[in-house]
Design a protein around this motif. Sequence first.
Motif, PDB file in Angstrom:
ATOM      1  N   VAL A  64       0.831  -1.208   0.000  1.00 50.51           N
ATOM      2  CA  VAL A  64       0.000   0.000   0.000  1.00 50.51           C
ATOM      3  C   VAL A  64       0.866   1.260   0.000  1.00 50.51           C
ATOM      4  CG1 VAL A  64      -1.667   1.348   1.351  1.00 50.51           C
ATOM      5  CG2 VAL A  64      -1.960  -1.124   1.098  1.00 50.51           C
ATOM      6  N   PHE A  65       1.897   1.289   0.848  1.00 53.06           N
ATOM      7  CA  PHE A  65       2.698   2.507   1.046  1.00 53.06           C
ATOM      8  C   PHE A  65       3.832   2.636   0.026  1.00 53.06           C
ATOM      9  CE2 PHE A  65       5.911   4.910   3.714  1.00 53.06           C
ATOM     10  CZ  PHE A  65       5.245   6.129   3.654  1.00 53.06           C
ATOM     11  N   ARG A  66       4.339   1.514  -0.476  1.00 57.96           N
ATOM     12  CA  ARG A  66       5.420   1.464  -1.461  1.00 57.96           C
ATOM     13  C   ARG A  66       6.642   2.267  -1.004  1.00 57.96           C
ATOM     14  NH1 ARG A  66       3.343   3.956  -6.380  1.00 57.96           N
ATOM     15  NH2 ARG A  66       5.220   3.161  -7.388  1.00 57.96           N
ATOM     16  N   PRO A  67       7.224   1.878   0.126  1.00 58.88           N
ATOM     17  CA  PRO A  67       8.388   2.618   0.631  1.00 58.88           C
ATOM     18  C   PRO A  67       9.663   2.304  -0.160  1.00 58.88           C
ATOM     19  CG  PRO A  67       8.010   0.690   1.982  1.00 58.88           C
ATOM     20  CD  PRO A  67       6.879   0.735   0.979  1.00 58.88           C
ATOM     21  N   HIS A  68      10.625   3.212  -0.061  1.00 61.45           N
ATOM     22  CA  HIS A  68      11.951   2.959  -0.625  1.00 61.45           C
ATOM     23  C   HIS A  68      12.820   2.166   0.365  1.00 61.45           C
ATOM     24  CE1 HIS A  68      10.623   6.652  -2.780  1.00 61.45           C
ATOM     25  NE2 HIS A  68      11.194   6.053  -3.809  1.00 61.45           N
ATOM     26  N   VAL A  69      12.566   2.378   1.654  1.00 61.54           N
ATOM     27  CA  VAL A  69      13.387   1.785   2.708  1.00 61.54           C
ATOM     28  C   VAL A  69      12.481   1.303   3.831  1.00 61.54           C
ATOM     29  CG1 VAL A  69      15.255   2.185   4.375  1.00 61.54           C
ATOM     30  CG2 VAL A  69      15.308   3.359   2.158  1.00 61.54           C
ATOM     31  N   LEU A  70      12.833   0.148   4.426  1.00 62.79           N
ATOM     32  CA  LEU A  70      12.226  -0.299   5.679  1.00 62.79           C
ATOM     33  C   LEU A  70      13.213  -0.017   6.801  1.00 62.79           C
ATOM     34  CD1 LEU A  70      10.633  -3.756   4.726  1.00 62.79           C
ATOM     35  CD2 LEU A  70       9.567  -1.496   4.755  1.00 62.79           C
ATOM     36  N   HIS A  71      12.705   0.480   7.915  1.00 62.37           N
ATOM     37  CA  HIS A  71      13.561   0.880   9.043  1.00 62.37           C
ATOM     38  C   HIS A  71      12.976   0.274  10.308  1.00 62.37           C
ATOM     39  CE1 HIS A  71      16.003   4.304  11.072  1.00 62.37           C
ATOM     40  NE2 HIS A  71      15.637   3.444  12.021  1.00 62.37           N
ATOM     41  N   ALA A 110      13.777  -7.340  13.460  1.00 66.51           N
ATOM     42  CA  ALA A 110      14.743  -7.397  12.359  1.00 66.51           C
ATOM     43  C   ALA A 110      14.490  -8.609  11.464  1.00 66.51           C
ATOM     44  CB  ALA A 110      16.159  -7.421  12.913  1.00 66.51           C
ATOM     45  N   LEU A 111      14.164  -9.756  12.062  1.00 62.47           N
ATOM     46  CA  LEU A 111      13.870 -10.946  11.262  1.00 62.47           C
ATOM     47  C   LEU A 111      12.706 -10.689  10.302  1.00 62.47           C
ATOM     48  CD1 LEU A 111      14.169 -13.752  13.970  1.00 62.47           C
ATOM     49  CD2 LEU A 111      15.540 -13.606  11.878  1.00 62.47           C
ATOM     50  N   VAL A 112      11.653 -10.078  10.808  1.00 59.89           N
ATOM     51  CA  VAL A 112      10.477  -9.790   9.982  1.00 59.89           C
ATOM     52  C   VAL A 112      10.823  -8.773   8.899  1.00 59.89           C
ATOM     53  CG1 VAL A 112       8.176  -8.748  10.013  1.00 59.89           C
ATOM     54  CG2 VAL A 112       8.837 -10.366  11.805  1.00 59.89           C
ATOM     55  N   THR A 113      11.486  -7.710   9.290  1.00 63.72           N
ATOM     56  CA  THR A 113      11.811  -6.646   8.341  1.00 63.72           C
ATOM     57  C   THR A 113      12.744  -7.149   7.246  1.00 63.72           C
ATOM     58  OG1 THR A 113      11.539  -5.023  10.101  1.00 63.72           O
ATOM     59  CG2 THR A 113      12.748  -4.312   8.151  1.00 63.72           C
ATOM     60  N   GLU A 143      13.780  -8.235   1.670  1.00 61.22           N
ATOM     61  CA  GLU A 143      14.379  -9.082   0.639  1.00 61.22           C
ATOM     62  C   GLU A 143      13.328  -9.569  -0.354  1.00 61.22           C
ATOM     63  OE1 GLU A 143      16.484 -12.088   2.807  1.00 61.22           O
ATOM     64  OE2 GLU A 143      18.198 -10.770   3.250  1.00 61.22           O
ATOM     65  N   SER A 144      12.101  -9.763   0.098  1.00 61.59           N
ATOM     66  CA  SER A 144      11.032 -10.200  -0.795  1.00 61.59           C
ATOM     67  C   SER A 144      10.701  -9.139  -1.840  1.00 61.59           C
ATOM     68  CB  SER A 144       9.771 -10.532   0.017  1.00 61.59           C
ATOM     69  OG  SER A 144      10.017 -11.574   0.941  1.00 61.59           O
ATOM     70  N   TYR A 145      10.848  -7.858  -1.463  1.00 61.74           N
ATOM     71  CA  TYR A 145      10.468  -6.770  -2.357  1.00 61.74           C
ATOM     72  C   TYR A 145      11.679  -6.029  -2.940  1.00 61.74           C
ATOM     73  CZ  TYR A 145       5.634  -7.390  -0.969  1.00 61.74           C
ATOM     74  OH  TYR A 145       4.377  -7.917  -0.777  1.00 61.74           O
ATOM     75  N   TRP A 189      17.009  -2.158   3.926  1.00 58.19           N
ATOM     76  CA  TRP A 189      16.465  -2.074   5.278  1.00 58.19           C
ATOM     77  C   TRP A 189      17.543  -1.647   6.265  1.00 58.19           C
ATOM     78  CZ3 TRP A 189      17.230  -5.567   9.589  1.00 58.19           C
ATOM     79  CH2 TRP A 189      18.068  -6.657   9.322  1.00 58.19           C
ATOM     80  N   VAL A 190      17.094  -0.929   7.293  1.00 59.57           N
ATOM     81  CA  VAL A 190      17.965  -0.350   8.317  1.00 59.57           C
ATOM     82  C   VAL A 190      17.606  -0.966   9.662  1.00 59.57           C
ATOM     83  CG1 VAL A 190      18.606   1.779   9.523  1.00 59.57           C
ATOM     84  CG2 VAL A 190      18.160   1.819   7.047  1.00 59.57           C
TER      85      VAL A 190
END
Length: 571
Positions: A255-262, A270-273, A278-280, A284-285
């Motif tokens: 929905v949000f289409r971010p450039h980065v996950l933080h 961290a495991l979830v992020t 990696e799927s998209y 990630w930070v």
Amino acid sequence: MLIDSTSRLLAEDPLLLAVQSARRLPPGARGRMARAAGAGARPGSLRLALGEFLADRPAQAERALAAAVPRSPAGRRLAAELSVQLGRLHPDAAAQLPPTLRSRDYWSRGQLHDAVAVLDGVPEARARRARLRSQLAVMSPGFTLPRVTRSPRWEEPARSGPTRVLHVLTNSFPHTQSGYAVRSHAVLGAQRAAGIEVRAITRIGYPVTVGLVGAAGTDVVDGIEYRRLLPSRLAPTPAARLVQMARLLAQEVEVFRPHVLHTTTNFQNALVTRAVAESYGLAWVYEMRGVLEQTWVASRPVSQQAQALGSERFRLLRAKETEMALAADAVVVLSQVQLEDLVARGVPAERIRIVPNAVEDAVLEVPAVGAAEARTRLGLPREGFWAGSVSSLVDYEGFDVLLEAVARCRASGVDVRCLLVGDGVSRPGLEARAAELGLGPEVCVLPGRVPQQESLNWYQALDAFCVPRRDTPVCRSVTPIKPFNAMALGREVLVSDLPALREVVARGGGEVFPAEDAAALATALTGAARRSEDSNRVAAPGQNRIRAEACGLPTWSRNGTVYRAMYEELR
């Protein structure tokens, strides 16, 4: 969801459920609950220990438990339950306990494989054994979550335009008022001010899992959107729950289409992020605000902390946090001390950014008010030199040392008083200790948690801001957020002589004293009181910003530009 969690705790850990429920009650109600548990109990009665435990006074509960002589099987079981919860169960006594209790004791001590093994072949413990095995697997080296399947409708974020960042948090405003939530909100606000489009989601189940049954799916605070991951039912094991969280997070990404996950500490976030990023194909930070394994050690009884440092739990947590830092595209830490620790663990220094805690922008513009005048507005006495803090009240903060120091000052004829704003598991014990030291309500005030928007009024009521943290590994490594506000407001700052705290006062000035030394702190308070010519002095308008700039105090607006530069490198 809440019913699931409550039912499980009721079956597996009824005392923990009771104390968690008690902690959410107002102080008066909590006190009445504790008194009801111990009402009419004679000396040596186990009910006295139970009452102190429910009131979150562990030291008093331990003393009452040591004096108790349970005679019935039910009484002996309750005594064992209390011993496990207080971390005081003797190994010889543990060997005589039912497997479920022995398992909890092993787990609490960090003996994780033993906690699982003792439940082998115990029919009534199958569900608990499955959960512990799952949790152990999640903590183990090399464990990762499966990637999620992208929707056919997924569109990659636009290459042009503002950077969009989706934050994955443990908790947040308005339901949690901790230092973690304060920093999260400040980070999001600073990034938005720097031109970054931000949105935040919190861990799966929050805030329903902490008792807020009617929580909304979205909260907006100061224009910041916090979205909740609230499935109708939580998966039964930790690993399955993280998979469930990853799928829900993926929906937010689409929905949000971010450039980065933080994301932020701990490794489960961290495991979830990592799995979703990696799927998209997103960067990630990992922001490591605390030191998870050291925080756990600090939560153990002092007599068991050396054992905890050598435990399986400590080793696995430390290794897992390191593994996540190595996997992230960039790592954020709060201090030079943390950076050096991560470099020693093998994380490349060029991938680490220091983004320190900082002065809230509102503090820079707040109208100047003298401490005595601020106290008058809050209904506190004008007279005296007031030292204290606005903080979570937990043991490693060392506020009992401050209480003793205040009592020493008063015994020597110096009118030093104490104000501790906030709540936490140590509050009942601090109230009891203040009474033991003869610090009455006119000289020692613990008002509890106050609304975030009112917190600066309480900062200004202090003549000196005190951070008397204990000399523990976590306190040597992690910097607090609150002293920066106090410095900008022109308040004296006194901190324990620990590496992370020395780093704080090096930025804005302050005085250090030996950690856990009440006599040294009393000397520092006496000196600060004598330097204070007039606790009602008022700085000129705009002086807070001038002072912050002159001292080189970090500000959130400056931090926002650091984040923006980091994200631009990653997108």
